[in-house]
Design a protein around this motif. Structure first.
Motif, PDB file in Angstrom:
ATOM      1  N   TYR A 170       7.668 -68.085  14.429  1.00 32.12           N
ATOM      2  CA  TYR A 170       8.105 -66.912  15.190  1.00 32.12           C
ATOM      3  C   TYR A 170       8.394 -67.253  16.655  1.00 32.12           C
ATOM      4  N   GLN A 204      18.984 -57.129  14.030  1.00 30.25           N
ATOM      5  CA  GLN A 204      18.044 -56.652  15.059  1.00 30.25           C
ATOM      6  C   GLN A 204      16.703 -56.260  14.434  1.00 30.25           C
ATOM      7  N   SER A 205      16.758 -55.678  13.240  1.00 27.47           N
ATOM      8  CA  SER A 205      15.507 -55.286  12.566  1.00 27.47           C
ATOM      9  C   SER A 205      14.648 -56.517  12.262  1.00 27.47           C
ATOM     10  N   ALA A 206      15.314 -57.654  11.940  1.00 27.74           N
ATOM     11  CA  ALA A 206      14.572 -58.889  11.670  1.00 27.74           C
ATOM     12  C   ALA A 206      13.874 -59.363  12.934  1.00 27.74           C
ATOM     13  N   THR A 265      12.856 -57.443  15.414  1.00 28.51           N
ATOM     14  CA  THR A 265      11.751 -56.519  15.639  1.00 28.51           C
ATOM     15  C   THR A 265      10.575 -56.835  14.723  1.00 28.51           C
ATOM     16  N   GLN A 266      10.852 -57.115  13.436  1.00 28.89           N
ATOM     17  CA  GLN A 266       9.789 -57.409  12.463  1.00 28.89           C
ATOM     18  C   GLN A 266       9.029 -58.681  12.837  1.00 28.89           C
ATOM     19  N   GLN A 267       9.790 -59.717  13.255  1.00 28.67           N
ATOM     20  CA  GLN A 267       9.135 -60.983  13.581  1.00 28.67           C
ATOM     21  C   GLN A 267       8.273 -60.856  14.842  1.00 28.67           C
ATOM     22  N   LYS A 281       6.807 -58.096  15.783  1.00 29.40           N
ATOM     23  CA  LYS A 281       5.625 -57.329  15.374  1.00 29.40           C
ATOM     24  C   LYS A 281       4.624 -58.215  14.623  1.00 29.40           C
ATOM     25  N   LYS A 282       5.111 -59.119  13.759  1.00 27.59           N
ATOM     26  CA  LYS A 282       4.211 -60.022  13.023  1.00 27.59           C
ATOM     27  C   LYS A 282       3.483 -60.962  13.984  1.00 27.59           C
ATOM     28  N   THR A 284       0.858 -59.003  15.713  1.00 29.56           N
ATOM     29  CA  THR A 284      -0.269 -58.759  14.810  1.00 29.56           C
ATOM     30  C   THR A 284      -1.163 -59.999  14.730  1.00 29.56           C
TER      31      THR A 284
END
Length: 297
Positions: free
Chosen positions: A11, A35-37, A39-41, A43-44, A47
């Motif tokens: 990441y 863009q969603s990818a 955002t997801q990465q 967030k991961k 986390t």
């Protein structure tokens, strides 16, 4: 064991680009994902680190203090990776090129040469070997004149500019055609007909010294065969032409009908690796010498 799952470096790229652009849309365009990818990465990664890395203020995003620390860490990480790759490449270059060394033919019949070839093939296939078969006297001259990087010698001479590295202990034995002679005493040995080859004189003198008695000089031995090749000398002995003295490992590695014949004390000699003293050798030369030395640890 370290917990490699605590933070996933896959990441790092998306975070690094996002920390530079401070825009997830531009980040997605640069690394060719949605863009969603992005955002997801992000967030991961947050986390995994259990903290927020970016904050939104109106339509802009900013790094949090934790995000700034992570960016600093990744910057150092990338520098360290670059340094590591550069060092590895430099080491590979340093361990390429030519290795020049010389050894008596008897050393070639030992297992050391085969082990070196296998090690080179498995670890440093880019190394080129230039190997010469010479007597110890010639090897001294070649080291002193820098014609070779190092050499193996069977006789130590007091030369100030030469560095001697003990390599191994070698046993010398008299051999004859199998069952053609009974085991002979030292006095009986010197009365036999001899097969002479380069380097045998050194072995004979060492054997005479070990007996603690006076025996005929090498030049006064009864010679029935002479050849400039150890393999040929073994063939002559196997045919029954005469006897000769060899390092014991040469007999162990031959399939010829030869046997040890001399009774008495065991005759040992130290084999040395010689190099020029106070000379900084290339890394490849030092490595190959270390490979040889490791064979007897």
């Amino acid at each position: 064991m370290k917990n490699f799952d605590q933070i996933d470096s896959k990441y790092f790229e998306v975070f690094w680009v996002a920390s530079e652009t401070l825009n997830f849309t531009k980040t997605a365009q640069i690394i060719h994902v949605t863009q969603s990818a992005v955002t997801q990465q992000i967030k991961k990664l947050e986390t995994q680190m259990e903290t927020q890395l970016f904050v939104r203020a109106q339509k802009n995003i900013y790094l949090t203090p934790a995000g700034k620390k992570l960016r600093f860490f990744i910057e150092n990480y990338l520098d360290n990776v670059d340094t590591l790759i550069r060092d590895i490449k430099q080491s590979a270059i340093a361990l390429s090129g030519k290795i020049r060394y010389a050894l008596p033919e008897s050393c070639l019949l030992s297992s050391h040469f085969t082990k070196l070839l296998n090690y080179r093939q498995n670890h440093f296939p880019q190394l080129h070997l230039q190997v010469e078969i010479c007597t110890s006297e010639i090897i001294y001259d070649k080291v002193l004149s820098c014609e070779i990087d190092f050499g193996f010698i069977t006789k130590k001479k007091e030369i100030q500019s030469i560095d001697f590295i003990p390599f191994c202990e070698e046993q010398y034995i008299w051999i004859a055609k199998e069952k053609s002679l009974e085991r002979l005493s030292a006095s009986e040995i010197v009365e036999q007909e001899m097969i002479i080859y380069p380097g045998m004189e050194v072995l004979y003198k060492k054997w005479c010294e070990s007996q603690k008695k006076s025996y005929p000089a090498f030049s006064r031995l009864k010679v029935t065969g002479m050849i400039n090749h150890l393999h040929g000398a073994l063939d002559m002995v196997a045919s029954g032409m005469g006897i000769t003295i060899i390092p014991k490992h040469c007999l162990q590695n031959q399939q010829k009908q030869l046997s040890q014949i001399c009774k008495g004390r065991k005759v040992m000699n130290t084999i040395y690796i010689i190099t020029l003293e106070n000379v900084k050798h290339p890394k490849r030369v030092e490595k190959i010498i270390d490979v040889f030395l490791e064979m007897h640890k």
